[in-house]
Design an enzyme around this catalytic site. Structure first.
Site, PDB file in Angstrom:
ATOM      1  N   LYS A 100      35.018  47.308   2.139  1.00 34.90           N
ATOM      2  CA  LYS A 100      35.173  47.388   3.809  1.00 34.90           C
ATOM      3  C   LYS A 100      35.221  49.022   3.945  1.00 34.90           C
ATOM      4  O   LYS A 100      36.372  49.801   3.696  1.00 34.90           O
ATOM      5  CB  LYS A 100      35.953  46.839   4.460  1.00 34.90           C
ATOM      6  CG  LYS A 100      35.834  46.881   6.078  1.00 34.90           C
ATOM      7  CD  LYS A 100      36.782  45.786   6.579  1.00 34.90           C
ATOM      8  CE  LYS A 100      36.378  45.746   8.246  1.00 34.90           C
ATOM      9  NZ  LYS A 100      36.541  47.121   8.932  1.00 34.90           N
ATOM     10  N   CYS A 116      40.281  51.828   7.182  1.00 38.74           N
ATOM     11  CA  CYS A 116      41.632  51.829   8.178  1.00 38.74           C
ATOM     12  C   CYS A 116      41.769  53.231   8.275  1.00 38.74           C
ATOM     13  O   CYS A 116      41.965  53.992   7.357  1.00 38.74           O
ATOM     14  CB  CYS A 116      42.638  51.056   7.627  1.00 38.74           C
ATOM     15  SG  CYS A 116      44.038  51.247   8.982  1.00 38.74           S
TER      16      CYS A 116
END
Length: 338
Positions: free
Chosen positions: A142, A103
């Site tokens: 991720k 992110c």
């Protein structure tokens, strides 16, 4: 090295997953998406390790049994904090714990976690080792293909190798760089070019890793990507066009879809919506995740308009249900795509 528990069932579910999306993939969104697909893997919004440790855990981590299979994504960069957060999350019964290394938001950078961690792979390795030691379920990662001026051709294989050495065997790769300076989080989801071939090469280079691809995946692309990858993660398209992504997704597992068309899904959603309203939810909290259900189909514009414009007026559960029924009636009576 701690043992990272592996669930064949969750790996199978990861053939198609809905990405963790801040402010979007809450319990109401997940409940709606689960209605559309029995099999796809769902993710929570990212929850930071300090929030889990010090915040209202029941509110942050609460979920429903019907959501399974579902993964919890945690953000953080301190191994001890992440280990503690993982242990505290364990009783909530998630099927997977995922570490956010992708992110690019300002909030994430200020906490020194998210995509910026691509610059410190050894720290990420320490984090996942600590999490694995405390987790009863598989810990996954991720990530991006790189950040800023990094060369993804060098950075990504090195990162994957370090994750494998730390005990991680399942990684989702967002096939874009993240530019931590100069681009907003929204721009970071759209402007850096996608490099699917690089991610495909990583699967060939790391056949022992379970690798999913993420970034810019549109309806109709999943099967093609599965020809190269173990799994496909869909983000914004699954949110804005949920029927197009999830309506027939169970065919990937050789199963028939729960519903033949989106109006059936909307009707089937009504009892769950009524239950949530009875618990104190407001209609907008639920239906904001459903505005794209009829995307490209007759009545789509009317569905969105009725739910959007009337949500603030519906103060009681009965008024919320009446609004929902009125929106669905508009769809049933529509004849032209909108």
């Amino acid at each position: 090295m701690p043992q990272n528990p592996i669930s064949p069932a969750i790996r199978d579910a990861a053939r198609l997953s809905v990405a963790p999306m801040m402010d979007w993939t809450d319990r109401y969104c997940r409940g709606f998406h689960r209605l559309l697909s029995r099999r796809a893997l769902l993710f929570t919004e990212m929850v930071t390790a300090p929030a889990i440790i010090h915040g209202p855990r029941d509110r942050l981590l609460g979920k429903e049994t019907a959501e399974h299979p579902v993964a919890l994504q945690i953000g953080g960069s301190d191994p001890a904090e992440l280990a503690r957060a993982t242990a505290l999350a364990a009783p909530f019964g998630y099927d997977e714990i995922n570490l956010n290394v992708g992110c690019p938001s300002d909030r994430v950078q200020s906490g020194c976690f998210g995509a910026v961690l691509m610059k410190t792979p050894d720290l990420v390795a320490d984090c996942v080792r600590a999490m694995i030691a405390e987790s009863p379920v598989e810990v996954t990662v991720k990530c991006r293909i790189g950040v800023d001026d990094q060369d993804p051709e060098q950075v990504l294989p090195d990162f994957l190798s370090r994750m494998r050495d730390a005990g991680v065997s399942r990684v989702t790769v967002h096939a874009r760089k993240a530019w931590l300076q100069g681009l907003s989080p929204k721009d970071n989801r759209e402007i850096p070019p996608l490099d699917y071939p690089l991610v495909h090469r990583m699967k060939r280079a790391f056949p022992d890793l379970h690798l999913s691809i993420n970034g810019g995946i549109q309806p109709g692309m999943v099967a093609d990507q599965l020809a190269h990858m173990d799994g496909v993660m869909v983000g914004r398209a699954a949110y804005h066009q949920p029927w197009d992504v999830l309506g027939d997704a169970d065919a990937l597992w050789g199963q028939t879809a729960p519903f033949a068309e989106p109006a059936q899904a909307a009707e089937a959603m009504r009892p769950q919506l009524a239950a949530w309203l009875a618990e104190g939810a407001r209609i907008h909290q639920i239906t904001r995740h459903m505005l794209g259900l009829f995307h490209g189909r007759a009545g789509a514009r009317l569905w969105r308009r009725v739910l959007s414009e009337g949500a603030h007026k519906a103060q009681s559960p009965a008024e919320g249900l009446a609004l929902y029924d009125a929106a669905l009636d508009q769809v049933r009576n529509a004849v032209e795509p909108a």
